[in-house]
Design a protein around this motif. Sequence first.
Motif, PDB file in Angstrom:
ATOM      1  N   LEU A  16      31.116  31.012  49.018  1.00  0.00           N
ATOM      2  CA  LEU A  16      32.288  30.229  48.626  1.00  0.00           C
ATOM      3  C   LEU A  16      33.582  30.991  48.875  1.00  0.00           C
ATOM      4  O   LEU A  16      33.661  32.200  48.614  1.00  0.00           O
ATOM      5  N   TYR A  17      34.592  30.245  49.338  1.00  0.00           N
ATOM      6  CA  TYR A  17      35.920  30.809  49.602  1.00  0.00           C
ATOM      7  C   TYR A  17      36.976  29.821  49.133  1.00  0.00           C
ATOM      8  O   TYR A  17      36.856  28.615  49.404  1.00  0.00           O
ATOM      9  N   SER A  77      24.942  30.422  43.018  1.00  0.00           N
ATOM     10  CA  SER A  77      24.109  30.923  41.912  1.00  0.00           C
ATOM     11  C   SER A  77      24.820  32.039  41.151  1.00  0.00           C
ATOM     12  O   SER A  77      24.721  32.124  39.925  1.00  0.00           O
ATOM     13  N   GLU A  78      25.548  32.900  41.862  1.00  0.00           N
ATOM     14  CA  GLU A  78      26.291  33.979  41.204  1.00  0.00           C
ATOM     15  C   GLU A  78      27.445  33.408  40.373  1.00  0.00           C
ATOM     16  O   GLU A  78      27.712  33.884  39.270  1.00  0.00           O
ATOM     17  N   ALA A  79      28.109  32.387  40.912  1.00  0.00           N
ATOM     18  CA  ALA A  79      29.199  31.746  40.174  1.00  0.00           C
ATOM     19  C   ALA A  79      28.661  31.098  38.900  1.00  0.00           C
ATOM     20  O   ALA A  79      29.265  31.216  37.834  1.00  0.00           O
ATOM     21  N   ALA A  82      38.929  35.670  43.240  1.00  0.00           N
ATOM     22  CA  ALA A  82      38.775  37.089  42.908  1.00  0.00           C
ATOM     23  C   ALA A  82      37.595  37.724  43.636  1.00  0.00           C
ATOM     24  O   ALA A  82      37.601  38.936  43.898  1.00  0.00           O
ATOM     25  N   ARG A  83      36.587  36.921  43.965  1.00  0.00           N
ATOM     26  CA  ARG A  83      35.379  37.434  44.611  1.00  0.00           C
ATOM     27  C   ARG A  83      34.978  36.547  45.790  1.00  0.00           C
ATOM     28  O   ARG A  83      33.977  35.828  45.723  1.00  0.00           O
ATOM     29  N   LEU A 120      37.588  28.252  40.736  1.00  0.00           N
ATOM     30  CA  LEU A 120      38.524  28.679  41.786  1.00  0.00           C
ATOM     31  C   LEU A 120      39.021  30.096  41.548  1.00  0.00           C
ATOM     32  O   LEU A 120      39.122  30.896  42.480  1.00  0.00           O
ATOM     33  N   ARG A 121      39.354  30.422  40.305  1.00  0.00           N
ATOM     34  CA  ARG A 121      39.831  31.780  39.990  1.00  0.00           C
ATOM     35  C   ARG A 121      38.748  32.815  40.282  1.00  0.00           C
ATOM     36  O   ARG A 121      39.021  33.882  40.818  1.00  0.00           O
ATOM     37  N   LEU A 122      37.520  32.494  39.932  1.00  0.00           N
ATOM     38  CA  LEU A 122      36.412  33.403  40.178  1.00  0.00           C
ATOM     39  C   LEU A 122      36.212  33.607  41.685  1.00  0.00           C
ATOM     40  O   LEU A 122      36.081  34.742  42.149  1.00  0.00           O
TER      41      LEU A 122
END
Length: 150
Positions: A94-95, A54-56, A47-48, A42-44
């Motif tokens: 993702l949001y 895949s990036e997460a 922030a983004r 969630l924090r990631l």
Amino acid sequence: MAGTRVPDELAELLVGIQRLLRRRLRRGLDRPRLRGAQVELLRLVAARPGLRVSEAAEELFLAGNSVSTLVNQLSRDGLLRREPDPTDGRAALLYASPEALSRMRDWDRRRRRLVREQLAALGAEDREAIAAALPALRHLAANLRQEDES
């Protein structure tokens, strides 16, 4: 440096402080608590916004299927929103939901207040020593981050 005593003691203290902060902050929560990996995701995403699964996974050093499981849990609980990637129909963006952002702000506010209170309870000499150590701790964090990225 005094052999392995300083690194070992520092590592134990950092883990212990984090554990004690979490334990104190969990008291009185009126919502189900989130697991560590859920909070990290969630924090990631907060922030983004618009991050792909895949990036997460890459950023969190987790397997893609593990992140997909976390995404499913958080989506089910209304804390994460998935939207199709307009450039790749197979991928999802993702949001963090407004509720997730509110929960994280509340947690951060409560953590700041707790740390502020605990620091105020220390003597001036201890507070100054902690403040003086912050630049070195930032460098340590930067070194760890660089090693993760290489």
